[in-house]
Design a protein around this motif. Structure first.
Motif, PDB file in Angstrom:
ATOM      1  N   ASP A 160      21.684-116.355 -32.293  1.00 15.25           N
ATOM      2  CA  ASP A 160      20.638-115.757 -33.167  1.00 15.25           C
ATOM      3  C   ASP A 160      19.565-116.666 -33.099  1.00 15.25           C
ATOM      4  O   ASP A 160      19.671-117.745 -32.637  1.00 15.25           O
TER       5      ASP A 160
ATOM      6  N   ASP B  79      17.755-106.135 -37.986  1.00 13.12           N
ATOM      7  CA  ASP B  79      19.086-105.750 -38.126  1.00 13.12           C
ATOM      8  C   ASP B  79      19.144-104.217 -38.708  1.00 13.12           C
ATOM      9  O   ASP B  79      18.400-103.856 -39.330  1.00 13.12           O
TER      10      ASP B  79
ATOM     11  N   ARG C 197      18.929-108.184 -28.491  1.00 16.51           N
ATOM     12  CA  ARG C 197      18.459-107.182 -29.496  1.00 16.51           C
ATOM     13  C   ARG C 197      16.973-106.648 -29.726  1.00 16.51           C
ATOM     14  O   ARG C 197      16.257-107.899 -29.202  1.00 16.51           O
TER      15      ARG C 197
ATOM     16  N   LYS D 278      27.224-114.562 -29.260  1.00 16.55           N
ATOM     17  CA  LYS D 278      26.084-114.240 -29.654  1.00 16.55           C
ATOM     18  C   LYS D 278      25.112-115.483 -30.386  1.00 16.55           C
ATOM     19  O   LYS D 278      25.588-116.264 -31.187  1.00 16.55           O
TER      20      LYS D 278
ATOM     21  N   TRP E 159      15.823-110.152 -32.411  1.00 17.70           N
ATOM     22  CA  TRP E 159      15.270-109.079 -33.081  1.00 17.70           C
ATOM     23  C   TRP E 159      14.086-108.449 -32.606  1.00 17.70           C
ATOM     24  O   TRP E 159      13.115-108.026 -33.403  1.00 17.70           O
TER      25      TRP E 159
ATOM     26  N   ASP F  35      31.258-112.886 -36.092  1.00 15.96           N
ATOM     27  CA  ASP F  35      29.755-113.318 -36.584  1.00 15.96           C
ATOM     28  C   ASP F  35      29.727-114.523 -37.452  1.00 15.96           C
ATOM     29  O   ASP F  35      30.556-115.227 -37.523  1.00 15.96           O
ATOM     30  N   ASP F  36      28.438-114.549 -37.889  1.00 12.53           N
ATOM     31  CA  ASP F  36      28.509-115.730 -38.984  1.00 12.53           C
ATOM     32  C   ASP F  36      29.408-115.991 -39.950  1.00 12.53           C
ATOM     33  O   ASP F  36      29.960-114.861 -40.472  1.00 12.53           O
TER      34      ASP F  36
HETATM   35  C1  GLA Z   1      21.082-112.148 -38.403  1.00 16.50           C
HETATM   36  C2  GLA Z   1      21.744-111.220 -37.054  1.00 16.50           C
HETATM   37  C3  GLA Z   1      22.822-110.204 -37.727  1.00 16.50           C
HETATM   38  C4  GLA Z   1      23.688-111.089 -38.309  1.00 16.50           C
HETATM   39  C5  GLA Z   1      23.385-112.233 -39.057  1.00 16.50           C
HETATM   40  C6  GLA Z   1      24.447-113.023 -39.462  1.00 16.50           C
HETATM   41  O1  GLA Z   1      20.432-111.166 -39.213  1.00 16.50           O
HETATM   42  O2  GLA Z   1      20.599-110.326 -36.584  1.00 16.50           O
HETATM   43  O3  GLA Z   1      23.257-109.304 -36.440  1.00 16.50           O
HETATM   44  O4  GLA Z   1      24.269-111.696 -37.043  1.00 16.50           O
HETATM   45  O5  GLA Z   1      21.908-112.695 -38.669  1.00 16.50           O
HETATM   46  O6  GLA Z   1      23.728-114.044 -40.523  1.00 16.50           O
END
Ligand code: GLA
Length: 628
Positions: A184, A271, A267, A182, A250, A81-82
């Motif tokens: 965002d 989160d 999504r 993924k 989101w 991820d990030d």
């Molecule tokens: C957002 C996403 C999370 C994660 C963070 C990473 O909040 O919704 O799932 O990937 O970014 O910074």
């Protein structure tokens, strides 16, 4: 004055919901993005480590995935991820990996994640990566104190896809050979002029086109176009479609409706966190979207928190509830904990074969709500072999009584129903008619049920939602969805005016319910089974081979907002009109509508509105809609 009127018109038309055609096309319109016949499964670094990520930590969890049998159970995608990037090299736009964290990427001046993906692939696993559709990522806005953020000038910190879409996609999927991405959306939401990180000059301003919880101030079409560009770039780089594209918006900008045409999964909520109430909140954002998921397209309530906080090794009941809910919802299962620290009991739980089998059932139907109050829910998911999976969920902190009925399962109340406990992997007796349960606080029981179907030779459209594609939903103006558990986000407090409904998509079609969560009812005739939808809608329904007949009792629903406009109901089969009603109005009795389905593979259910309806949407009911 004229100018004002004009600008109002422009603002309004920007919010109007562009609707695809109402006319039957005769072909299944869902075009899969990537490949995921069943919900994607794997592990992601985010819930475990946030941006405090290293190659070693990822490999340690990957090692456990293989050695513990989690990979054999289906968890195969290892997603970074990030936090992996160092900067964008401005000379040629190439992304640079933070080799301090990912030592194997130190392949020379260019840096490369190929050694990392090679290792993951050599372990028999798949590799996933993270980026953002805008110029900057979420961590740059929300983890400002981390030492692991991209470095350099504002331009070098622009590690997101914007302006570099094709180049980055080619790098990730071509040269680096990732299997999963993924994407965002913080670059579109979190870089307004008022943000400290922008005001300080660290990041370039991007006037937000996504305003969370504010659909009218968000640019739905613009965002959608960006993701369409991404989808097309991916199709070009990976024409075989061997990838997963995870859209991370989101639940904003109506992605709950268009996600299925732009990603493999999307999504539906903000989160998740390792608190029970936030988990329930996330679950609720998918629970009413049953017609939007199916093989190759999945509602995503976010990654699992099992192993963390209120779902850790000393909260196995809550952890089971979390997994059970994701299983019945046919949600992607992404483990989000440091597996090198997970107890054997937790790992066993994650492997639970009969629970995973429910989630991974090849028919790909999402569970449908058969009963709901604020404290209890019963969801039922049709399995490929005709059995039902059923989940009873006590949302409260006290014990709760449940009565499960044959009707919940759409089974004959006069014939015995055999239950099997999916967690215990043991038969749990038979009952006829109904059965009582008492559930512990926060407990969810999960069974499979075998019995005689209510229809001797057929099924209701509402029990196979994965066979439905919402070609046109009838929504004219996008609205926030008020249904759902409104959790206080773990990063927030009660001093902010309250958590509010946040997710657009209110008014979409529902199984066994109206779009606005009322019982289906036409001139006081209540239908326990059926499809509720707004007028000027078209639902595509794949028909099981060998089907003979479609029937429904149709009419304007008693709960309609618009009570004057008439609606006619049409059934089309493979592009031919098979049957139709004359225009029908509110408070007229339901009419029987039947069509011969011999040789037909796809039907389209059209509710066509005649004339304008100023009072609001016309709610219609396809009562008892069934295929026999
Ligand atoms: C957002 C996403 C999370 C994660 C963070 C990473 O909040 O919704 O799932 O990937 O970014 O910074």
């Amino acid at each position: 004055m004229k100018l004002l009127a004009l600008s109002l018109l422009v603002a309004f038309s920007a919010q109007a919901h562009a609707q695809p055609t109402l006319e039957a096309t005769g072909r299944w319109q869902h075009q899969p993005v990537g490949t995921a016949p069943t919900p994607p499964m794997g592990w992601s670094s985010w819930n475990a480590f946030r941006v405090d990520i290293t190659e070693q930590k990822v490999l340690d969890s990957a090692r456990v995935i293989v050695d513990s049998g989690l990979a054999a159970a289906g968890y195969r995608s290892i997603n970074v991820d990030d936090g992996w990037w160092l900067k964008r090299r401005t000379a040629d736009g190439r992304l640079q990996v933070r080799t301090g964290l990912f030592p194997s990427a130190a392949t020379g001046a260019d840096t490369s994640l190929r050694p990392f993906t090679d290792r993951i692939h050599a372990m028999g696993l798949k590799a996933g990566l993270y980026t953002d559709i805008g110029r900057n990522a979420c961590s740059q806005a929300y983890d400002a104190d981390s030492p692991n953020l991209p470095e350099g000038t504002a331009a070098e910190r622009e590690v997101g896809l914007m302006g570099f879409m094709r180049q980055d996609v080619a790098l990730f999927f071509g040269e680096w050979n990732f299997d999963y991405l993924k994407v965002d959306g913080c670059g579109l939401s979190s870089y307004g002029r008022d943000r400290p990180h922008v005001a300080s000059g660290q990041y370039r301003e991007y006037k937000p086109t996504i305003v969370e919880g504010n659909i009218n101030q968000s640019d739905v079409d613009g965002t959608r176009k960006l993701y369409a560009g991404l989808r097309d770039a991916l199709r070009e780089v990976r024409p075989r479609g061997d990838y997963v594209l995870s859209v991370c918006l989101w639940g904003t900008v109506n992605v709950r409706s268009w996600g299925q045409d732009h990603g493999t999964m999307w999504r539906t909520s903000r989160d998740i966190a390792n608190s029970f109430s936030q988990m329930v909140h996330n679950f609720d954002t998918v629970a009413t979207r049953e017609f939007y998921a199916g093989p190759g397209r999945w509602n995503d309530p976010d990654m699992l928190e099992i192993g963390n906080g209120e779902f850790d090794g000393s909260h196995l009941l809550e952890a089971r509830t979390h997994l059970g809910l994701w299983a019945i919802a046919a949600a992607p299962l992404m483990i989000g904990t440091d597996l090198s620290k997970a107890s054997p009991a937790l790992i066993d739980m994650l492997k639970a074969p009969e629970v995973i089998a429910i989630n991974q059932d090849p028919a790909g139907h999402q569970g449908v709500i058969a009963y709901a109050d604020s404290d209890r829910q019963i969801l039922v998911k049709t399995l490929a072999d005709g059995r039902k999976a059923v989940l009873l969920f006590n949302r409260t902190g006290v014990t709760a009584k449940f009565t499960l009925t044959a009707e919940h399962l759409k089974m004959d109340a006069a014939a015995p129903i055999a239950l099997r406990d999916a967690w215990a992997r043991a038969d749990a007796g038979t009952f006829t008619g109904s059965k009582e349960f008492e559930l512990q606080p926060r407990e969810a029981l999960l069974f499979t049920a075998t019995g005689r179907h209510l229809l001797p030779r057929g099924y209701f459209v509402s029990e196979r939602p994965g066979n439905v594609y919402v070609a046109r939903d009838g929504i004219r103006a996008l609205e926030q969805d008020p249904i759902g558990y409104r959790a206080l986000a773990s990063w927030s407090t009660t001093d902010n005016g309250g958590t509010r409904p946040a997710y657009a998509g209110w008014g979409g079609p529902r199984a066994d319910s109206t779009p606005y969560d009322q019982a289906l009812s036409v001139q006081r005739q209540v239908f326990r089974h059926g499809v509720g939808v707004l007028a000027d809608s078209r639902l595509q329904v794949q028909v099981a081979p060998g089907s003979q007949r479609f029937t429904a009792r149709v009419g304007v629903d008693d709960s309609t907002r618009g009570k004057t406009a008439a609606v006619s109901f049409e059934v089309w089969g493979d592009g031919r009109r098979l049957a139709a009603t004359p225009p029908m109005k509110f408070n007229q009795p339901a009419r029987e509508l039947g069509a011969d389905l011999r040789g037909v593979r796809l039907i389209e259910l059209i509710a066509r509105q005649h004339g304008a309806e100023p009072a609001g949407p016309v709610v219609v009911t396809w009562g008892e809609a069934r295929i026999e």
